[in-house]
Design a protein around this motif. Structure first.
Motif, PDB file in Angstrom:
ATOM      1  N   SER A  99       0.830  -1.207   0.000  1.00 24.38           N
ATOM      2  CA  SER A  99       0.000   0.000   0.000  1.00 24.38           C
ATOM      3  C   SER A  99       0.862   1.253   0.000  1.00 24.38           C
ATOM      4  CB  SER A  99      -0.929   0.013   1.215  1.00 24.38           C
ATOM      5  OG  SER A  99      -1.851  -1.031   1.147  1.00 24.38           O
ATOM      6  N   LYS A 101       3.942   1.527  -1.144  1.00 20.14           N
ATOM      7  CA  LYS A 101       4.600   1.647  -2.451  1.00 20.14           C
ATOM      8  C   LYS A 101       3.630   2.203  -3.489  1.00 20.14           C
ATOM      9  CE  LYS A 101       8.183  -1.800  -1.983  1.00 20.14           C
ATOM     10  NZ  LYS A 101       8.733  -3.075  -2.437  1.00 20.14           N
ATOM     11  N   ARG A 102       2.383   1.707  -3.455  1.00 15.66           N
ATOM     12  CA  ARG A 102       1.382   2.211  -4.406  1.00 15.66           C
ATOM     13  C   ARG A 102       1.128   3.693  -4.169  1.00 15.66           C
ATOM     14  NH1 ARG A 102      -2.834  -1.356  -2.928  1.00 15.66           N
ATOM     15  NH2 ARG A 102      -1.659  -3.249  -2.920  1.00 15.66           N
ATOM     16  N   TYR A 103       1.025   4.075  -2.917  1.00 14.50           N
ATOM     17  CA  TYR A 103       0.778   5.468  -2.578  1.00 14.50           C
ATOM     18  C   TYR A 103       1.952   6.337  -3.035  1.00 14.50           C
ATOM     19  CZ  TYR A 103      -0.025   9.721   0.051  1.00 14.50           C
ATOM     20  OH  TYR A 103      -0.216  11.026   0.412  1.00 14.50           O
ATOM     21  N   GLN A 104       3.180   5.877  -2.787  1.00 16.34           N
ATOM     22  CA  GLN A 104       4.363   6.642  -3.176  1.00 16.34           C
ATOM     23  C   GLN A 104       4.468   6.771  -4.686  1.00 16.34           C
ATOM     24  OE1 GLN A 104       7.506   4.507  -1.241  1.00 16.34           O
ATOM     25  NE2 GLN A 104       7.285   5.653   0.679  1.00 16.34           N
ATOM     26  N   SER A 105       4.122   5.715  -5.407  1.00 20.22           N
ATOM     27  CA  SER A 105       4.238   5.789  -6.870  1.00 20.22           C
ATOM     28  C   SER A 105       3.167   6.699  -7.462  1.00 20.22           C
ATOM     29  CB  SER A 105       4.145   4.394  -7.488  1.00 20.22           C
ATOM     30  OG  SER A 105       2.859   3.855  -7.299  1.00 20.22           O
ATOM     31  N   LYS A 106       2.033   6.838  -6.791  1.00 21.71           N
ATOM     32  CA  LYS A 106       0.970   7.708  -7.291  1.00 21.71           C
ATOM     33  C   LYS A 106       1.200   9.168  -6.916  1.00 21.71           C
ATOM     34  CE  LYS A 106      -2.675   4.255  -7.370  1.00 21.71           C
ATOM     35  NZ  LYS A 106      -3.972   3.868  -6.850  1.00 21.71           N
ATOM     36  N   SER A 107       1.930   9.385  -5.843  1.00 23.97           N
ATOM     37  CA  SER A 107       2.182  10.754  -5.394  1.00 23.97           C
ATOM     38  C   SER A 107       3.197  11.413  -6.322  1.00 23.97           C
ATOM     39  CB  SER A 107       2.748  10.764  -3.973  1.00 23.97           C
ATOM     40  OG  SER A 107       1.826  10.188  -3.096  1.00 23.97           O
ATOM     41  N   SER A 108       2.962  12.681  -6.577  1.00 19.62           N
ATOM     42  CA  SER A 108       3.919  13.400  -7.400  1.00 19.62           C
ATOM     43  C   SER A 108       5.071  13.862  -6.517  1.00 19.62           C
ATOM     44  CB  SER A 108       3.253  14.590  -8.072  1.00 19.62           C
ATOM     45  OG  SER A 108       2.719  15.445  -7.092  1.00 19.62           O
TER      46      SER A 108
END
Length: 114
Positions: A99, A101-108
């Motif tokens: 979760s 990692k997904r959040y970090q990859s979606k964050s600019s």
């Protein structure tokens, strides 16, 4: 005859129908899994050996009537409880890591203001 669980298959049991034999039933046998999961601790009788209890069940696996002795130890029960908790903790930890990692990859990425 005494054998290990590799002997236990419907085909082998049919061949040994007239023999006396003893072996461990592997939990890869679906019926064995079902019996174990349906057992309540109250069904077990205390053994003469401290820390152990048992229950006798019948089976007709492979069309051969059998008597199964299911033995439980207090130590295994304690280990199973601990193992279950560790598995739950590990799954939750992996889920949280995915979760994040997904959040970090979606964050600019944060850019510095000038």
């Amino acid at each position: 005859m005494v054998a290990d669980s590799a002997l236990y298959s419907a085909a082998n049991i049919a061949l040994m129908k007239e023999m006396k034999w003893l072996c461990r039933v592997p939990l890869t046998v679906g019926y064995a899994k079902q019996i174990i999961s349906d057992l309540a601790l109250g069904e077990f009788a205390k053994s003469e050996i401290d820390g152990y209890s048992f229950v006798v069940k019948t089976s007709n696996y492979g069309d051969v009537k059998q008597r199964w002795l299911i033995v439980e130890s207090e130590q295994r029960l304690a280990n199973r409880h601990q193992t279950t908790l560790l598995h739950k903790y590990s799954r939750q930890k992996r889920h949280r890591a995915r979760s994040c990692k997904r959040y970090q990859s979606k964050s600019s990425p944060v850019t510095k203001m000038q």
